[in-house]
Design a protein around this motif. Structure first.
Motif, PDB file in Angstrom:
ATOM      1  N   TYR A 193      42.758  44.863  27.201  1.00  0.00           N
ATOM      2  CA  TYR A 193      42.047  45.138  28.301  1.00  0.00           C
ATOM      3  C   TYR A 193      41.803  43.687  28.921  1.00  0.00           C
ATOM      4  CZ  TYR A 193      38.021  45.431  31.431  1.00  0.00           C
ATOM      5  OH  TYR A 193      37.169  45.502  32.446  1.00  0.00           O
ATOM      6  N   ARG A 194      41.595  42.664  28.092  1.00  0.00           N
ATOM      7  CA  ARG A 194      41.183  41.192  28.653  1.00  0.00           C
ATOM      8  C   ARG A 194      42.605  40.474  29.193  1.00  0.00           C
ATOM      9  NH1 ARG A 194      37.297  40.978  24.474  1.00  0.00           N
ATOM     10  NH2 ARG A 194      38.908  40.361  22.898  1.00  0.00           N
ATOM     11  N   GLU A 195      43.689  40.952  28.493  1.00  0.00           N
ATOM     12  CA  GLU A 195      45.030  40.349  28.883  1.00  0.00           C
ATOM     13  C   GLU A 195      45.523  41.072  30.368  1.00  0.00           C
ATOM     14  OE1 GLU A 195      47.575  41.171  25.844  1.00  0.00           O
ATOM     15  OE2 GLU A 195      46.817  39.371  24.370  1.00  0.00           O
ATOM     16  N   LEU A 196      45.182  42.340  30.293  1.00  0.00           N
ATOM     17  CA  LEU A 196      45.372  43.013  31.788  1.00  0.00           C
ATOM     18  C   LEU A 196      44.508  42.571  32.752  1.00  0.00           C
ATOM     19  CD1 LEU A 196      46.937  45.252  33.179  1.00  0.00           C
ATOM     20  CD2 LEU A 196      45.267  46.958  32.331  1.00  0.00           C
ATOM     21  N   SER A 197      43.152  42.382  32.512  1.00  0.00           N
ATOM     22  CA  SER A 197      42.194  41.806  33.324  1.00  0.00           C
ATOM     23  C   SER A 197      42.673  40.475  33.996  1.00  0.00           C
ATOM     24  CB  SER A 197      40.892  41.912  33.105  1.00  0.00           C
ATOM     25  OG  SER A 197      40.195  43.089  32.635  1.00  0.00           O
ATOM     26  N   GLN A 198      42.956  39.581  33.279  1.00  0.00           N
ATOM     27  CA  GLN A 198      43.476  38.342  33.418  1.00  0.00           C
ATOM     28  C   GLN A 198      44.901  38.362  34.473  1.00  0.00           C
ATOM     29  OE1 GLN A 198      44.026  36.245  29.695  1.00  0.00           O
ATOM     30  NE2 GLN A 198      41.863  36.041  29.534  1.00  0.00           N
ATOM     31  N   ALA A 199      45.714  39.246  34.126  1.00  0.00           N
ATOM     32  CA  ALA A 199      46.881  39.492  34.962  1.00  0.00           C
ATOM     33  C   ALA A 199      46.534  40.051  36.314  1.00  0.00           C
ATOM     34  CB  ALA A 199      47.901  40.458  34.301  1.00  0.00           C
ATOM     35  N   ASN A 200      45.746  40.722  36.244  1.00  0.00           N
ATOM     36  CA  ASN A 200      45.113  41.418  37.659  1.00  0.00           C
ATOM     37  C   ASN A 200      44.441  40.657  38.454  1.00  0.00           C
ATOM     38  OD1 ASN A 200      46.060  43.951  37.120  1.00  0.00           O
ATOM     39  ND2 ASN A 200      44.346  44.841  36.435  1.00  0.00           N
ATOM     40  N   ASP A 201      43.567  39.567  37.722  1.00  0.00           N
ATOM     41  CA  ASP A 201      42.868  38.581  38.366  1.00  0.00           C
ATOM     42  C   ASP A 201      43.970  37.494  39.262  1.00  0.00           C
ATOM     43  OD1 ASP A 201      40.629  39.997  37.862  1.00  0.00           O
ATOM     44  OD2 ASP A 201      40.087  38.210  36.516  1.00  0.00           O
ATOM     45  N   LEU A 202      44.980  37.345  38.405  1.00  0.00           N
ATOM     46  CA  LEU A 202      45.838  36.402  38.817  1.00  0.00           C
ATOM     47  C   LEU A 202      46.672  36.992  40.094  1.00  0.00           C
ATOM     48  CD1 LEU A 202      47.637  33.815  38.755  1.00  0.00           C
ATOM     49  CD2 LEU A 202      49.046  34.989  36.979  1.00  0.00           C
ATOM     50  N   LEU A 203      47.199  38.308  39.824  1.00  0.00           N
ATOM     51  CA  LEU A 203      47.908  38.968  40.981  1.00  0.00           C
ATOM     52  C   LEU A 203      47.195  39.078  42.293  1.00  0.00           C
ATOM     53  CD1 LEU A 203      49.678  41.881  38.984  1.00  0.00           C
ATOM     54  CD2 LEU A 203      50.750  39.650  40.058  1.00  0.00           C
ATOM     55  N   SER A 204      45.781  39.421  42.053  1.00  0.00           N
ATOM     56  CA  SER A 204      44.866  39.413  43.099  1.00  0.00           C
ATOM     57  C   SER A 204      44.661  38.104  43.951  1.00  0.00           C
ATOM     58  CB  SER A 204      43.393  39.780  42.852  1.00  0.00           C
ATOM     59  OG  SER A 204      43.410  41.191  42.336  1.00  0.00           O
ATOM     60  N   ALA A 205      44.487  36.823  42.971  1.00  0.00           N
ATOM     61  CA  ALA A 205      44.457  35.578  43.837  1.00  0.00           C
ATOM     62  C   ALA A 205      45.804  35.298  44.480  1.00  0.00           C
ATOM     63  CB  ALA A 205      44.424  34.677  42.719  1.00  0.00           C
TER      64      ALA A 205
END
Length: 326
Positions: A149-161
């Motif tokens: 979950y944490r890895e997915l959240s970090q990836a989503n944050d990066l994609l959003s940015a």
């Protein structure tokens, strides 16, 4: 195992868990006596796993409330029942009771319900070992899931940015501006502060591309974005609106102050050529349309943008290299 655990139950329950779960003593662990104390702790801490004493009725309600909160939804929650095992053979009534408890636990949001009676109520050490292994397996599963979950959240944050940043100028892009403007309008009206907007166009930019190529044009856009960044205060937010147009949101800025800021920016660009190379200096100018939020403007900022854009068009029609406020 690395992670954090919240144990909600009486002191005997907590002590037994520390004995059963290998590695629990070296994890970050909080032990609280009841659901109320757990609720208070979760205001400041976010554990990976929550172990609830099923014998406390309030823990079932706490579990359901917890899983209704988005920021705690991913916490792996286990209801642990230490009450006595049924006699052999297991009657239909006892079996239905256990199935019902398991179903209810899942319905209130628990990720698992485990029957984990004390060793004194279970015949044979093998049974105890199997029950303890089940708890250990759930905890390992919880840590694996939370890591994913944490890895997915970090990836989503990066994609959003990435989705909100213009790759050429590294300013916020049109999508970021369209998201930020309504938010700023809401904050402005709640706090009764002014909000102003600049729309900026680099004059005759097409000629730069035609005469010197698109690589030089891109360099000009990057340099212009850098000047915007370096001459804006922290509450003045620039965006690339599209092509050679930029917008700047000016929080807590009156119409008069916005016009003065725009004029300073116009002079800065006019007086400082863009040094592309030792052999190429480009003297450029900008036109700026300025508008300030009115009480009658819509919540999405369409009217505010329209007025600023109209003022920009007036600036370009009347000779460029000027600021028009209206």
């Amino acid at each position: 195992m690395n992670g954090s655990v919240l144990i909600v139950g009486d002191s005997d329950f907590s002590a037994r868990l520390c004995e059963k779960v290998r590695g629990l003593s070296v994890m970050t662990a909080w032990q609280v006596p009841d659901a109320q104390a757990a609720t208070e702790l979760l205001d400041s801490e976010t554990p990976d796993i929550i172990l609830l004493q099923a014998a406390q009725p309030s823990n079932w309600e706490f579990c359901q409330s917890l899983k209704q909160q988005r920021h705690h939804l991913w916490c792996y929650t286990i209801l642990l029942d230490e009450r006595n095992c049924p006699p052999e053979p297991i009657s239909e009534e006892v079996l239905l009771r256990q199935v019902g408890l398991t179903t209810t636990a899942l319905e209130v949001g628990a990720d698992a319900y485990l029957w984990l009676p004390s060793a004194t109520t279970v015949e044979g050490t093998a049974s105890v070992d199997h029950l303890n292994r089940a708890l250990q397996a759930h905890i390992r599963t919880a840590f694996r899931r939370n890591q994913a979950y944490r890895e997915l959240s970090q990836a989503n944050d990066l994609l959003s940015a990435i989705a909100l940043v213009d790759p050429l100028t590294q300013l916020g892009n049109r999508r970021a501006f369209d998201w930020e403007l309504p938010r700023q309008i809401q904050v402005t009206r709640e706090q009764n502060h002014p909000l102003s907007l600049l729309i900026i166009d680099i004059d005759f930019f097409k000629q730069v591309n035609d005469d010197h190529g698109h690589l030089v044009g891109d360099q000009v856009l990057r340099m212009f974005a850098d000047r915007l960044r370096h001459h804006m205060r922290f509450y003045e937010t620039p965006f690339r609106y599209g092509g050679e147009e930029f917008v700047v949101l000016l929080q807590s800025t009156t119409a008069e102050d916005a016009e003065q800021l725009a004029e300073r920016l116009r002079r800065l660009i006019n007086d400082t050529p863009f040094v592309i190379s030792k052999r190429l200096d480009l003297p450029l100018t900008i036109s700026i349309g300025v508008a300030t939020l009115a009480a009658t403007d819509d919540e999405h900022g369409k009217e505010l943008i329209r007025r600023a854009d109209d003022n920009l068009l007036r600036a370009k029609r009347t000779g460029r290299n000027r600021v028009i406020m209206g």
